[in-house]
Design an enzyme around this catalytic site. Structure first.
Site, PDB file in Angstrom:
ATOM      1  N   SER A 131       5.355 -85.674   4.171  1.00 50.55           N
ATOM      2  CA  SER A 131       5.198 -87.248   3.492  1.00 50.55           C
ATOM      3  C   SER A 131       3.923 -87.926   3.947  1.00 50.55           C
ATOM      4  O   SER A 131       3.252 -87.365   4.815  1.00 50.55           O
ATOM      5  CB  SER A 131       6.612 -88.088   3.990  1.00 50.55           C
ATOM      6  OG  SER A 131       6.342 -89.256   3.613  1.00 50.55           O
ATOM      7  N   TYR A 144      11.332 -92.258  11.237  1.00 56.09           N
ATOM      8  CA  TYR A 144      10.933 -91.332   9.924  1.00 56.09           C
ATOM      9  C   TYR A 144       9.296 -90.899  10.178  1.00 56.09           C
ATOM     10  O   TYR A 144       9.196 -89.757  10.089  1.00 56.09           O
ATOM     11  CB  TYR A 144      11.165 -91.844   8.812  1.00 56.09           C
ATOM     12  CG  TYR A 144      10.897 -91.177   7.374  1.00 56.09           C
ATOM     13  CD1 TYR A 144      11.478 -89.954   7.468  1.00 56.09           C
ATOM     14  CD2 TYR A 144       9.896 -91.349   6.525  1.00 56.09           C
ATOM     15  CE1 TYR A 144      11.268 -89.060   6.267  1.00 56.09           C
ATOM     16  CE2 TYR A 144       9.643 -90.520   5.547  1.00 56.09           C
ATOM     17  CZ  TYR A 144      10.440 -89.554   5.310  1.00 56.09           C
ATOM     18  OH  TYR A 144      10.249 -88.628   4.167  1.00 56.09           O
TER      19      TYR A 144
HETATM   20  P1  NAP Z   1      17.185 -86.088  -1.249  1.00 56.85           P
HETATM   21  O1  NAP Z   1      17.475 -86.403  -2.714  1.00 56.85           O
HETATM   22  O2  NAP Z   1      17.911 -86.993  -0.338  1.00 56.85           O
HETATM   23  O3  NAP Z   1      17.307 -84.636  -1.047  1.00 56.85           O
HETATM   24  C1  NAP Z   1      17.285 -84.189   0.336  1.00 56.85           C
HETATM   25  C2  NAP Z   1      17.686 -82.914   0.596  1.00 56.85           C
HETATM   26  O4  NAP Z   1      17.857 -82.372   1.796  1.00 56.85           O
HETATM   27  C3  NAP Z   1      19.380 -82.513  -0.114  1.00 56.85           C
HETATM   28  O5  NAP Z   1      19.258 -81.600  -0.685  1.00 56.85           O
HETATM   29  C4  NAP Z   1      20.041 -82.292   1.135  1.00 56.85           C
HETATM   30  O6  NAP Z   1      21.260 -81.499   0.762  1.00 56.85           O
HETATM   31  C5  NAP Z   1      19.193 -81.874   2.066  1.00 56.85           C
HETATM   32  N1  NAP Z   1      19.537 -81.874   3.355  1.00 56.85           N
HETATM   33  C6  NAP Z   1      19.673 -82.988   4.234  1.00 56.85           C
HETATM   34  N2  NAP Z   1      19.963 -82.744   5.571  1.00 56.85           N
HETATM   35  C7  NAP Z   1      20.108 -81.358   5.242  1.00 56.85           C
HETATM   36  C8  NAP Z   1      20.676 -80.454   6.538  1.00 56.85           C
HETATM   37  N3  NAP Z   1      20.808 -80.738   7.812  1.00 56.85           N
HETATM   38  N4  NAP Z   1      20.828 -79.026   6.167  1.00 56.85           N
HETATM   39  C9  NAP Z   1      20.285 -78.657   4.805  1.00 56.85           C
HETATM   40  N5  NAP Z   1      19.902 -79.478   4.079  1.00 56.85           N
HETATM   41  C10 NAP Z   1      19.920 -80.657   4.136  1.00 56.85           C
HETATM   42  O7  NAP Z   1      15.678 -86.498  -1.091  1.00 56.85           O
HETATM   43  P2  NAP Z   1      14.386 -86.048  -1.557  1.00 56.85           P
HETATM   44  O8  NAP Z   1      13.453 -87.001  -1.825  1.00 56.85           O
HETATM   45  O9  NAP Z   1      14.294 -84.821  -2.552  1.00 56.85           O
HETATM   46  O10 NAP Z   1      13.668 -85.189  -0.149  1.00 56.85           O
HETATM   47  C11 NAP Z   1      13.271 -83.971  -0.170  1.00 56.85           C
HETATM   48  C12 NAP Z   1      12.156 -84.141   0.998  1.00 56.85           C
HETATM   49  O11 NAP Z   1      10.983 -84.732   0.619  1.00 56.85           O
HETATM   50  C13 NAP Z   1      12.611 -84.532   2.249  1.00 56.85           C
HETATM   51  O12 NAP Z   1      11.938 -83.754   3.444  1.00 56.85           O
HETATM   52  C14 NAP Z   1      11.878 -85.871   2.535  1.00 56.85           C
HETATM   53  O13 NAP Z   1      11.620 -86.387   3.671  1.00 56.85           O
HETATM   54  C15 NAP Z   1      10.597 -85.575   1.623  1.00 56.85           C
HETATM   55  N6  NAP Z   1      10.058 -86.872   0.874  1.00 56.85           N
HETATM   56  C16 NAP Z   1      10.555 -87.585   0.214  1.00 56.85           C
HETATM   57  C17 NAP Z   1       9.905 -88.784  -0.521  1.00 56.85           C
HETATM   58  C18 NAP Z   1      10.618 -89.720  -1.445  1.00 56.85           C
HETATM   59  O14 NAP Z   1      10.018 -90.785  -1.673  1.00 56.85           O
HETATM   60  N7  NAP Z   1      11.772 -89.293  -1.814  1.00 56.85           N
HETATM   61  C19 NAP Z   1       8.561 -88.901  -0.106  1.00 56.85           C
HETATM   62  C20 NAP Z   1       7.908 -88.060   0.712  1.00 56.85           C
HETATM   63  C21 NAP Z   1       8.595 -87.082   1.425  1.00 56.85           C
HETATM   64  P3  NAP Z   1      22.905 -81.583   1.435  1.00 56.85           P
HETATM   65  O15 NAP Z   1      22.796 -83.028   1.778  1.00 56.85           O
HETATM   66  O16 NAP Z   1      23.593 -81.321   0.772  1.00 56.85           O
HETATM   67  O17 NAP Z   1      22.741 -81.015   2.945  1.00 56.85           O
END
Ligand code: NAP
Length: 244
Positions: A131, A144
């Protein structure tokens, strides 16, 4: 040509789900892991992927998941997220533990277990979704940002340690992407989550998926080390151009 295998963690929503779709469309055999099995199975049926239960915070779950994967060419460390938005003075230790366990130790567990298979593929690739929070700090984001910094350091250290091995490493550092991220951060408070993206044109999961697809299809000699991607409306973690 035999098809290459890609493992995507956290593929039940957001960036992980879009990445699984993208890599499947590019001809990869995709193995998807997450905790929510119903969503994962629906996705796998749709794109012809293999769905396996995965909790990256659980040693036994990671062992079963990684042993079930015969070979892997591309690993996308995507599972992660944030819990809460609080000043250090009011830090909730359980939120911090969740963020460190999921983003940092989760990435470590999966990467460590799949590393021998990535090396023996002869052309492995590890993509870690950190991120912009891995590169900067912001008020109330200490839990975070510290976890994402640590995840980034883990990934970048591996780039050094694997020099000479047939494995490439790419860190993707996105700004605001509209997914379930904020809903998770604010414990299901949809109104508060929506405010994060109010008045801006945020990135969508597909934007990141296409970048990961591009990275995966570069020739073996090309290592894209770090990609920072933000919406045009975002200058830094805390500065947005909001309309209305
Ligand atoms: P999201 O829609 O909430 O997706 C998060 C995913 O992580 C879900 O599929 C969730 O699946 C999985 N997850 C969470 N805890 C887990 C665990 N203990 N074991 C296995 N899977 C797990 O959010 P997203 O934005 O797509 O996030 C994906 C990545 O991008 C993350 O690393 C986040 O920090 C990063 N990111 C996001 C943003 C943003 O603005 N959205 C910006 C920068 C970076 P389950 O709950 O089904 O396990």
């Amino acid at each position: 040509m035999t098809s290459r295998t890609a493992v995507v963690t956290g593929a039940s929503s957001g960036i992980g789900e879009a990445t699984a779709r993208q890599l499947a469309a590019q001809g990869y055999h995709v193995v998807v892991g997450a905790r929510r099995q119903d969503r994962l199975r629906r996705l796998a049926d749709e794109i012809g992927a293999t769905a396996l239960p995965l909790d990256v915070t659980d040693d036994e779950s990671v062992r079963a998941f990684t042993e079930a994967v015969d070979g892997v060419d591309v690993l996308v460390n995507n599972a992660g997220g944030a819990h809460g938005l609080a000043p250090i003075a009011e830090a909730d230790l359980d939120d911090w533990r969740w963020m460190w366990e999921t983003n940092v130790l989760g990435t470590l567990r999966i990467t460590k277990a799949l590393l021998p298979k990535l090396i023996s593929s002869g052309d492995g690739l590890i993509v870690t979704v950190t991120s912009i929070a891995a590169l900067t700090t912001y008020e109330n984001g200490g839990g975070y940002t510290s976890a994402k910094h640590a995840q980034g350091v883990l990934h970048r250290t591996l780039r050094d340690e694997l020099l000479g091995q047939p494995v490439r490493l790419t860190e993707i550092a996105p700004g605001a992407v509209e997914t379930e991220f904020s809903l998770v951060r604010f414990e299901g408070d949809a109104e508060r989550a929506a405010k994060v993206y109010q008045g801006i044109d945020p990135l969508v999961a597909q934007d990141i998926a296409e970048i990961i697809g591009f990275v995966a299809d570069r020739p073996a000699r090309v290592n894209l080390d770090q990609i920072i991607v933000k919406p045009r409306d975002q200058a830094s973690a805390g500065r947005f151009a909001r309309r209305g």
